[in-house]
Scaffold this active site. Structure first.
Site, short mmCIF file in Angstrom:
data_model
loop_
_atom_site.label_atom_id
_atom_site.label_comp_id
_atom_site.label_asym_id
_atom_site.label_seq_id
_atom_site.Cartn_x
_atom_site.Cartn_y
_atom_site.Cartn_z
CB CYS A 59 -0.91 0.10 1.21
SG CYS A 59 -1.81 -1.42 1.54
NE ARG B 148 4.48 1.82 -1.07
CZ ARG B 148 5.75 1.69 -0.71
NH1 ARG B 148 6.69 2.26 -1.42
NH2 ARG B 148 6.08 0.99 0.35
CD1 TRP C 207 -2.02 -5.44 -4.73
CD2 TRP C 207 -1.34 -6.47 -2.86
NE1 TRP C 207 -1.77 -6.76 -5.04
CE2 TRP C 207 -1.36 -7.42 -3.91
CE3 TRP C 207 -0.96 -6.90 -1.59
CZ2 TRP C 207 -1.00 -8.75 -3.74
CZ3 TRP C 207 -0.60 -8.24 -1.42
CH2 TRP C 207 -0.63 -9.15 -2.49
CG ASN D 155 3.17 -0.09 3.34
OD1 ASN D 155 4.29 0.33 3.11
ND2 ASN D 155 2.76 -1.23 2.87
N GLY D 156 1.75 -2.53 5.44
CA GLY D 156 2.45 -3.63 6.09
C GLY D 156 1.47 -4.70 6.51
CD GLU E 83 10.40 -10.37 -18.04
OE1 GLU E 83 10.38 -11.01 -16.99
OE2 GLU E 83 9.90 -9.24 -18.14
CE LYS F 282 6.46 -8.43 -18.11
NZ LYS F 282 7.69 -8.28 -17.37
CD GLU G 1 3.66 -8.96 -15.07
OE1 GLU G 1 3.49 -8.66 -13.88
OE2 GLU G 1 4.72 -8.76 -15.65
CG HIS H 239 13.24 -34.13 -18.57
ND1 HIS H 239 13.78 -35.40 -18.48
CD2 HIS H 239 14.07 -33.42 -19.39
CE1 HIS H 239 14.89 -35.44 -19.18
NE2 HIS H 239 15.09 -34.26 -19.74
CE LYS I 144 6.62 -0.75 -12.50
NZ LYS I 144 6.95 -1.78 -13.51
O1 M6R Z 1 10.54 -3.34 -8.34
P1 M6R Z 1 11.13 -4.72 -8.47
O2 M6R Z 1 11.97 -4.87 -9.67
O3 M6R Z 1 11.85 -5.16 -7.23
O4 M6R Z 1 9.89 -5.67 -8.64
C1 M6R Z 1 10.05 -7.06 -8.68
C2 M6R Z 1 8.81 -7.73 -9.19
O5 M6R Z 1 7.74 -7.48 -8.33
C3 M6R Z 1 8.44 -7.26 -10.59
O6 M6R Z 1 9.49 -7.45 -11.49
C4 M6R Z 1 7.20 -7.99 -11.11
O7 M6R Z 1 7.48 -9.34 -11.30
C5 M6R Z 1 6.71 -7.33 -12.39
N1 M6R Z 1 5.31 -7.07 -12.31
C6 M6R Z 1 6.95 -8.14 -13.60
O8 M6R Z 1 6.51 -7.51 -14.76
#
Ligand code: M6R
Length: 614
Positions: free
Chosen positions: A2, A27, A78, A104-105, A487, A491, A494, A510, A609
């Site tokens: 948050c 956040r 969040w 936050n926490g 990766e 992408k 998500e 496997h 994010k």
């Molecule tokens: O800010 P950060 O690079 O530490 O974030 C790490 C992950 O939370 C971040 O890369 C997440 O996996 C992304 N949404 C991927 O697109």
């Protein structure tokens, strides 16, 4: 998780809070709220589920924005405990309505405290752990023996977990209390005007005088002055004010519909911005590391720790560092690093990679590495972020604000830094010649090839539209391109909510091959390198089970055309830059699948994010 922003001063707090929330939406964005308190102690709380924009519309409709006072707290959430609905949104207040708080926490021992408070006839409205904390403060305060400050301290001494909080009390409207343990909190100071934020982003355009609250500290903010105290003991601590010479420019979508799309396109510039000024002839200059370079250079092992996309960059970093300099590298998820037995010592280097610099697990991992005496390096994008401050030294990726939840330009910038780092280490260890260095650095700074990928955008869009209704994907690559496969799959997952898995291409035999049927798209990343023939065999294996084949390659050989249902050819470059080009193709592919499904690409469901809780 948050974001928190708070203001105490003579201005109307509304614009500061609402604009601050917009900056903190990275956040969390499932609900948001604001509370302000008048000089007479009237508290107005406005909150709702949905994004900050929706809160803003509601507040304007109800004219709340005009009625806000000079003291207010705000929160974007969040959800951890309790669904993202209005009742569970912050700010929360205690039963008497005197105390109001944003948090936050996570309060880990919320359950026994809740049971205790219920036994004292305190009624709860929400399902959150946060309400337990505000009710506990209210419980102490309303017993009448403790002051506001003492009540906050008493409650905080009884909770376990992580928190950053800001609290108001209607009976002491001139006071605002902020405190932190585990979650970051910063104070901004002007004359007779105070700001609090989860990071500097909601504050820095108003003041450059910043205090980063340390672990277990609280700030008691009055009308004209403030004190920093310990949560454990009622003692005043020195005020360590830093001047942060940094401004945050407004960042908009320009001609693009989504930030992610803009950020994919920005890679034409961001990759070179990351590198510019960091190379000279055959030399790599990483000034941010120089103070510790002799220890870095002689370290016997390197750990890389990160989460999500940044962890994928770490895997590429491992490959590059081991290949060029022959120093062993271990890559650990930060959430595992922080709890596993890790053989880090004062002969180790630990590199934390993080776009935001605020990811809770990565931050905790780096604190552990510091405790073990390792040299810690941050590869972060956000100046002033917690990880960039906790590490001994570091390199900023300099790719500008990244807003799309799906990380794009930060990933390619991270790879670029790791590439430079690996080359520099190899060069000082005499593992690579001057001319090879020069050739690598020329490739690294060439962006024309990135442009040529973007020119293929419509072609990639067409391919994406064919596969948008698939329910599962496999992404397959070898060596450096195994992390690229991971990766690409991340992408897609998500932003399009399609299940996808990344695998080393040969490993697919496997187990995952059992999933393959005529409906299953398989994305192969196939550079013309020493594994080329092996991957061709892997493609044949999938093809013979009727799987659909999408190939990303730099080879023009006919065999690939024959095997592929769809073929995307990227320009010839070296192996390392190929990863970047293939990644950009996969970013566009995922983007167009999500757009084709009419999804909110920038703020996908359930995500944030920056993940600021463990
Ligand atoms: O800010 P950060 O690079 O530490 O974030 C790490 C992950 O939370 C971040 O890369 C997440 O996996 C992304 N949404 C991927 O697109």
């Amino acid at each position: 998780m948050c974001g928190i922003v708070a203001y105490k001063g003579k201005k109307n707090c509304y614009p500061i809070l609402i604009n601050g929330l917009k900056k903190l939406e990275y956040r969390g964005y499932d609900s948001a709220g604001i509370a302000c308190i008048s000089g007479k102690g009237n508290i107005t709380i406005s909150k709702r589920s949905g994004k900050v924009k929706q809160l803003e519309e509601t507040l304007k409709k109800n004219n709340v924005h005009k009625k806000c006072t000079g003291t207010g707290i705000a929160h974007t959430r969040w959800a951890t405990h309790g669904r993202p609905n209005q009742v569970n949104s912050h700010p929360h207040n205690d039963q008497s309505g005197s105390i109001v708080l944003v948090h936050n926490g996570i309060i880990e021992n919320y359950d026994p405290i809740k049971k205790f408070l219920k036994s004292k006839n305190i009624k709860f409205k929400s399902e959150t752990d946060t309400e337990v904390l505000v009710q506990l403060i209210g419980y102490f305060y309303n017993k009448g023996k403790l002051t506001f400050e003492q009540s906050v301290r008493a409650a905080l001494q009884r909770v376990d977990g992580a928190y950053a909080i800001v609290v108001l009390n209607k009976n002491e409207p001139d006071k605002m209390i902020a405190a932190r343990k585990g979650s970051p909190l910063v104070l901004g100071i002007n004359e007779e005007e105070f700001f609090v934020g989860s990071d500097i982003s909601p504050i820095i355009n108003y003041t450059q005088q910043i205090i980063y609250l340390e672990e277990s500290q609280m700030a008691i903010i009055g009308e004209k002055d403030y004190e920093i105290k310990s949560i454990e003991k009622d003692i005043s601590l020195p005020k360590v004010v830093e001047k942060i010479d940094y401004k945050i420019d407004d960042y908009d979508k320009g001609k693009f519909k989504f930030f992610m799309h803009k950020e994919i396109h920005e890679q034409v510039d961001t990759i070179s911005n990351t590198i510019i000024g960091r190379t000279k002839g055959h030399n790599v200059l990483l000034n941010g590391l120089m103070e510790y370079w002799s220890q870095i250079e002689s370290a016997s092992k390197i750990y890389i720790t990160a989460c999500g996309t940044s962890w994928h960059a770490g895997l590429i970093g491992k490959n590059l560092i081991e290949r060029f300099s022959e120093v062993p590298v271990h890559v650990e998820y930060a959430s595992e690093f922080r709890y596993n037995k890790i053989l880090v010592d004062n002969d180790s280097v630990v590199i934390a990679i993080s776009q935001s610099g605020e990811t809770a697990d990565t931050l905790a991992a780096i604190k552990k590495a510091n405790d073990y005496g390792a040299i810690t390096i941050g590869i972060c994008n956000v100046p002033g972020s917690s990880i960039s401050r906790e590490t001994d030294c570091g390199v900023f990726t300099r790719c500008g604000h990244e807003v799309g939840v799906a990380s794009t330009k930060a990933f390619t910038a991270q790879i670029s830094i790791l590439y430079l780092f690996a080359l520099k280490l190899a060069y000082v260890k005499k593992q690579i010649s001057k001319s090879a260095m020069k050739a690598h650095l020329d490739f690294a700074s060439s962006v024309t090839k990135v442009k040529s990928i973007l020119r293929k955008e419509n072609y990639i869009k067409k391919i994406a539209s064919k596969y948008k209704n698939a329910s599962d994907f496999l992404y397959l690559g070898r060596g450096l391109n195994f992390p690229v496969a991971l990766e690409g799959a991340l992408k897609l997952k998500e932003i399009s909510y399609i299940h996808a898995e990344g695998y080393p291409a040969a490993e697919m035999k496997h187990g995952p091959i059992a999933l393959v049927d005529k409906n299953m798209p398989n994305v192969f990343i196939v550079p013309k390198d020493k594994t080329y023939d092996k991957i061709i065999s892997n493609i044949e294996e999938i093809k013979s089970r009727k799987g659909k084949i999408i190939i990303i390659t730099d080879s023009k050989e006919k065999v690939l055309k024959d095997l592929a249902n769809d073929l995307i050819v990227v320009p010839k470059t070296n192996h390392y830059m190929f990863c970047i080009l293939a990644t950009i193709v996969l970013q566009l592919f995922a983007y167009y699948i999500a757009v084709g499904k009419k999804l909110n690409v920038d703020q996908p469901r359930n995500l944030a994010k920056s993940v600021t809780v463990e």
